[in-house]
Design a protein around this motif. Structure first.
Motif, PDB file in Angstrom:
ATOM      1  N   UNK A   8      50.970 -14.034  98.273  1.00 50.20           N
ATOM      2  CA  UNK A   8      51.843 -14.567  99.316  1.00 50.20           C
ATOM      3  C   UNK A   8      51.217 -14.205 100.656  1.00 50.20           C
ATOM      4  N   UNK A   9      50.966 -15.232 101.465  1.00 52.75           N
ATOM      5  CA  UNK A   9      50.270 -15.063 102.742  1.00 52.75           C
ATOM      6  C   UNK A   9      51.194 -15.349 103.916  1.00 52.75           C
ATOM      7  N   UNK A  10      50.938 -14.669 105.024  1.00 48.96           N
ATOM      8  CA  UNK A  10      51.579 -14.987 106.297  1.00 48.96           C
ATOM      9  C   UNK A  10      50.533 -15.777 107.072  1.00 48.96           C
ATOM     10  N   UNK A  23      54.183 -19.559 108.887  1.00 50.32           N
ATOM     11  CA  UNK A  23      54.828 -19.854 107.606  1.00 50.32           C
ATOM     12  C   UNK A  23      54.434 -18.800 106.575  1.00 50.32           C
ATOM     13  N   UNK A  24      55.247 -18.706 105.530  1.00 53.42           N
ATOM     14  CA  UNK A  24      54.896 -17.934 104.345  1.00 53.42           C
ATOM     15  C   UNK A  24      54.347 -18.923 103.338  1.00 53.42           C
ATOM     16  N   UNK A  43      45.760 -24.653  98.216  1.00 50.81           N
ATOM     17  CA  UNK A  43      46.877 -25.414  97.684  1.00 50.81           C
ATOM     18  C   UNK A  43      47.946 -24.413  97.276  1.00 50.81           C
ATOM     19  N   UNK A  44      49.188 -24.719  97.606  1.00 53.92           N
ATOM     20  CA  UNK A  44      50.253 -23.788  97.262  1.00 53.92           C
ATOM     21  C   UNK A  44      51.600 -24.264  97.739  1.00 53.92           C
ATOM     22  N   UNK A  45      52.521 -23.310  97.863  1.00 57.07           N
ATOM     23  CA  UNK A  45      53.891 -23.615  98.253  1.00 57.07           C
ATOM     24  C   UNK A  45      54.259 -22.917  99.552  1.00 57.07           C
ATOM     25  N   UNK A  46      54.869 -23.665 100.457  1.00 58.15           N
ATOM     26  CA  UNK A  46      55.460 -23.055 101.637  1.00 58.15           C
ATOM     27  C   UNK A  46      56.766 -22.418 101.184  1.00 58.15           C
ATOM     28  N   UNK A  68      47.705 -11.041 103.998  1.00 58.61           N
ATOM     29  CA  UNK A  68      48.358 -10.977 102.697  1.00 58.61           C
ATOM     30  C   UNK A  68      49.590 -10.089 102.783  1.00 58.61           C
ATOM     31  N   UNK A  69      50.744 -10.657 102.432  1.00 61.60           N
ATOM     32  CA  UNK A  69      51.989  -9.887 102.412  1.00 61.60           C
ATOM     33  C   UNK A  69      52.220  -9.257 101.044  1.00 61.60           C
ATOM     34  N   UNK A  70      51.913 -10.015 100.011  1.00 55.83           N
ATOM     35  CA  UNK A  70      52.132  -9.541  98.650  1.00 55.83           C
ATOM     36  C   UNK A  70      51.014 -10.076  97.770  1.00 55.83           C
ATOM     37  N   UNK A  71      50.274  -9.176  97.139  1.00 57.55           N
ATOM     38  CA  UNK A  71      49.192  -9.580  96.250  1.00 57.55           C
ATOM     39  C   UNK A  71      49.735  -9.890  94.869  1.00 57.55           C
TER      40      UNK A  71
END
Length: 94
Positions: A8-10, A23-24, A43-46, A68-71
């Motif tokens: 999960x990225x900021x 966005x997250x 590619x991923x989900x907002x 990276x907020x959560x690996x």
């Protein structure tokens, strides 16, 4: 280090000028499209503030600007179980 599936990225303006409003983003995969050095297509989900996916997206960002907020958890090693021997018995024909 490039992001992995499940991270999960900021994503902010530091990653690309299109993200004036941060966005997250949860990564599905890195697309193997040709880009400039240091840039990637993800590619991923907002995600909304509670962490639920709201839309699937492909984004073009600089790796250096991602936080990276959560690996994603480390993949578990595959365990191989020994097979039991097959009991073979003669078969009558005719």
């Amino acid at each position: 280090m490039p992001p992995r599936s499940g991270d999960v990225l900021h994503v902010t303006r530091a990653a690309s000028v299109q993200f004036v409003k941060p966005i997250l983003f949860r990564v599905i995969r890195i697309l193997d499209w040709v880009t400039y050095d240091g840039w990637v297509w993800l590619e991923g989900y907002e995600l909304n503030p509670t962490g639920e996916a709201v839309s699937r997206r492909s984004i073009f960002v600089q790796l250096a600007g991602l936080r990276t907020l959560r690996s994603a958890p480390e993949p578990r090693p595959h365990t191989v179980r020994p097979r039991r021997p097959v009991a073979r018995t003669p078969v009558r024909v005719g």
